[in-house]
Design a protein around this motif. Structure first.
Motif, PDB file in Angstrom:
ATOM      1  N   THR A  16       0.844  -1.195   0.000  1.00  0.00           N
ATOM      2  CA  THR A  16       0.000   0.000   0.000  1.00  0.00           C
ATOM      3  C   THR A  16       0.883   1.251   0.000  1.00  0.00           C
ATOM      4  O   THR A  16       2.055   1.210   0.386  1.00  0.00           O
ATOM      5  CB  THR A  16      -0.939   0.035   1.217  1.00  0.00           C
ATOM      6  N   ASN A  89       1.776  -2.955   4.866  1.00  0.00           N
ATOM      7  CA  ASN A  89       0.965  -1.790   5.215  1.00  0.00           C
ATOM      8  C   ASN A  89       1.877  -0.573   5.325  1.00  0.00           C
ATOM      9  O   ASN A  89       2.425  -0.270   6.390  1.00  0.00           O
ATOM     10  CB  ASN A  89       0.247  -2.028   6.546  1.00  0.00           C
ATOM     11  N   ASN A  90       2.051   0.110   4.200  1.00  0.00           N
ATOM     12  CA  ASN A  90       2.952   1.255   4.163  1.00  0.00           C
ATOM     13  C   ASN A  90       2.209   2.591   4.094  1.00  0.00           C
ATOM     14  O   ASN A  90       2.750   3.618   4.492  1.00  0.00           O
ATOM     15  CB  ASN A  90       3.886   1.129   2.950  1.00  0.00           C
ATOM     16  N   GLY A  92       0.395   5.874   4.768  1.00  0.00           N
ATOM     17  CA  GLY A  92       0.315   6.646   6.011  1.00  0.00           C
ATOM     18  C   GLY A  92       0.889   8.025   5.790  1.00  0.00           C
ATOM     19  O   GLY A  92       0.801   8.587   4.710  1.00  0.00           O
ATOM     20  N   ASN A 115      -3.118   6.003   8.751  1.00  0.00           N
ATOM     21  CA  ASN A 115      -2.116   5.129   9.349  1.00  0.00           C
ATOM     22  C   ASN A 115      -2.714   3.914  10.050  1.00  0.00           C
ATOM     23  O   ASN A 115      -2.194   2.797   9.919  1.00  0.00           O
ATOM     24  CB  ASN A 115      -1.266   5.915  10.350  1.00  0.00           C
ATOM     25  N   THR A 119      -4.480   0.540   7.869  1.00  0.00           N
ATOM     26  CA  THR A 119      -3.801  -0.725   8.188  1.00  0.00           C
ATOM     27  C   THR A 119      -4.807  -1.773   8.637  1.00  0.00           C
ATOM     28  O   THR A 119      -4.730  -2.943   8.236  1.00  0.00           O
ATOM     29  CB  THR A 119      -2.741  -0.493   9.281  1.00  0.00           C
ATOM     30  N   THR A 123      -5.534  -5.264   6.568  1.00  0.00           N
ATOM     31  CA  THR A 123      -5.199  -6.473   7.315  1.00  0.00           C
ATOM     32  C   THR A 123      -6.429  -7.359   7.490  1.00  0.00           C
ATOM     33  O   THR A 123      -6.367  -8.579   7.269  1.00  0.00           O
ATOM     34  CB  THR A 123      -4.582  -6.113   8.675  1.00  0.00           C
ATOM     35  N   VAL A 140       3.839  -4.190   9.063  1.00  0.00           N
ATOM     36  CA  VAL A 140       3.319  -2.884   9.460  1.00  0.00           C
ATOM     37  C   VAL A 140       4.491  -1.918   9.503  1.00  0.00           C
ATOM     38  O   VAL A 140       5.431  -2.107  10.281  1.00  0.00           O
ATOM     39  CB  VAL A 140       2.623  -2.943  10.835  1.00  0.00           C
ATOM     40  N   SER A 142       5.646   1.175  10.786  1.00  0.00           N
ATOM     41  CA  SER A 142       5.293   2.189  11.780  1.00  0.00           C
ATOM     42  C   SER A 142       6.356   3.288  11.734  1.00  0.00           C
ATOM     43  O   SER A 142       6.643   3.826  10.667  1.00  0.00           O
ATOM     44  CB  SER A 142       5.159   1.556  13.164  1.00  0.00           C
ATOM     45  N   GLN A 163      -0.647   2.120  15.614  1.00  0.00           N
ATOM     46  CA  GLN A 163      -0.239   1.134  14.611  1.00  0.00           C
ATOM     47  C   GLN A 163       0.659   0.068  15.237  1.00  0.00           C
ATOM     48  O   GLN A 163       0.515  -1.128  14.954  1.00  0.00           O
ATOM     49  CB  GLN A 163       0.518   1.860  13.487  1.00  0.00           C
ATOM     50  N   ALA A 167      -0.166  -4.032  15.571  1.00  0.00           N
ATOM     51  CA  ALA A 167       0.728  -5.126  15.166  1.00  0.00           C
ATOM     52  C   ALA A 167       1.026  -6.060  16.327  1.00  0.00           C
ATOM     53  O   ALA A 167       0.985  -7.291  16.192  1.00  0.00           O
ATOM     54  CB  ALA A 167       2.028  -4.547  14.600  1.00  0.00           C
ATOM     55  N   GLU A 183       6.897  -5.732  12.344  1.00  0.00           N
ATOM     56  CA  GLU A 183       6.827  -4.275  12.415  1.00  0.00           C
ATOM     57  C   GLU A 183       8.210  -3.706  12.115  1.00  0.00           C
ATOM     58  O   GLU A 183       9.199  -4.094  12.734  1.00  0.00           O
ATOM     59  CB  GLU A 183       6.367  -3.805  13.796  1.00  0.00           C
TER      60      GLU A 183
END
Length: 258
Positions: A16, A89-90, A92, A115, A119, A123, A140, A142, A163, A167, A183
């Motif tokens: 993402t 999950n990027n 943010g 963010n 996520t 997920t 994730v 973060s 976030q 995780a 993470e």
């Protein structure tokens, strides 16, 4: 979607926020590592161009325009994927650097939506497919901001801490399943857009974030870290990896050359 006509790898990674910065670099890294990469972001032209470049390099990429805060759109996206092995999950970002007393609630809300809820949306939508893969990975992205506070950063810190907790809790809850939860928490990373977006296009303020820092991290540094963590043997889980430039000892201790 756009894709090459050659044989597609058997393993699929969704990234993402892949239109720029760390997301784009991670997409390139995972594609080079042999994954079929599905790029998502709101800016369709950016991810379609990147997918084209990845495919021209002999790898495999597809582009799917997506707003991670739109749950209906996320669920529709999930239905297009026959299988998923990795989710990064990027998506943010940060907005503003105001103290708590004068922070903009709208900016706080937007940071939380992108963010954290973004996520959560991806997920939840992809976890069944990741589990069905028999060897899934949730990443994730973060920030060190999620692990230590600093003045003027409370809105972003709060979102990134949430976030981190997402995780950490997910890892506890799905420990019996064949899905890892990784993470990666970067410190100071210099990209084309992060600080500029945070300061609403003020180039002078954005440049000040990196002033005097000889070598901040690059998007490629973080992408290599993510790719390394994802490609560990499936029984190896990198729970939390904090990565900073050498010049940064903590969120509040940064060496700047005069």
């Amino acid at each position: 979607m756009t894709a090459t006509a050659s044989a597609v790898p058997s393993r699929t990674a969704v990234v993402t926020g892949a239109s720029s910065g760390i997301g784009a670099a991670t997409a390139r890294g995972l594609a080079a590592a042999g994954y079929r990469v599905v790029l998502t972001a709101r800016r369709a032209d950016r991810i379609e161009a990147l997918a084209g470049r990845i495919n021209e390099a002999g790898h495999h990429a597809e582009a799917y325009p997506l707003d991670v805060t739109d749950r209906a759109a996320v669920d529709a996206f999930a239905r297009t994927l026959p299988a998923v092995d990795v989710l990064v999950n990027n998506a943010g970002g940060a907005l503003g650097a105001d103290p708590v007393a004068s922070g903009d609630p709208g900016e706080w809300r937007q940071m939380y939506e992108t963010n954290v809820i973004g996520t959560l949306n991806l997920t939840q939508a992809l976890l069944p497919a990741l589990t069905d893969s028999g060897d899934g990975t949730v990443v994730v992205l973060s920030s060190t901001a999620g692990h230590a506070t600093y003045e003027g950063g409370a809105g972003y810190v709060a979102a990134k801490h949430a976030q981190h907790v997402l995780a950490e809790t997910l890892r506890l809850e799905i420990v019996a399943s064949p899905v890892r939860v990784i993470e990666v928490a970067p410190g100071l990373v210099k990209t084309d857009e992060f600080a500029l977006t945070r300061f609403h296009g003020d180039a002078e303020k954005a440049a000040g974030v990196y002033a005097g820092v000889a070598e901040p991290l690059t998007a490629e540094d973080v992408a290599e870290t993510i790719t390394w963590a994802v490609t560990r043997p499936s029984h190896v889980n990198i729970d939390l990896l904090v990565v900073r430039p050498r010049a940064q000892a903590s969120n509040s201790k940064l060496h700047r050359e005069r």
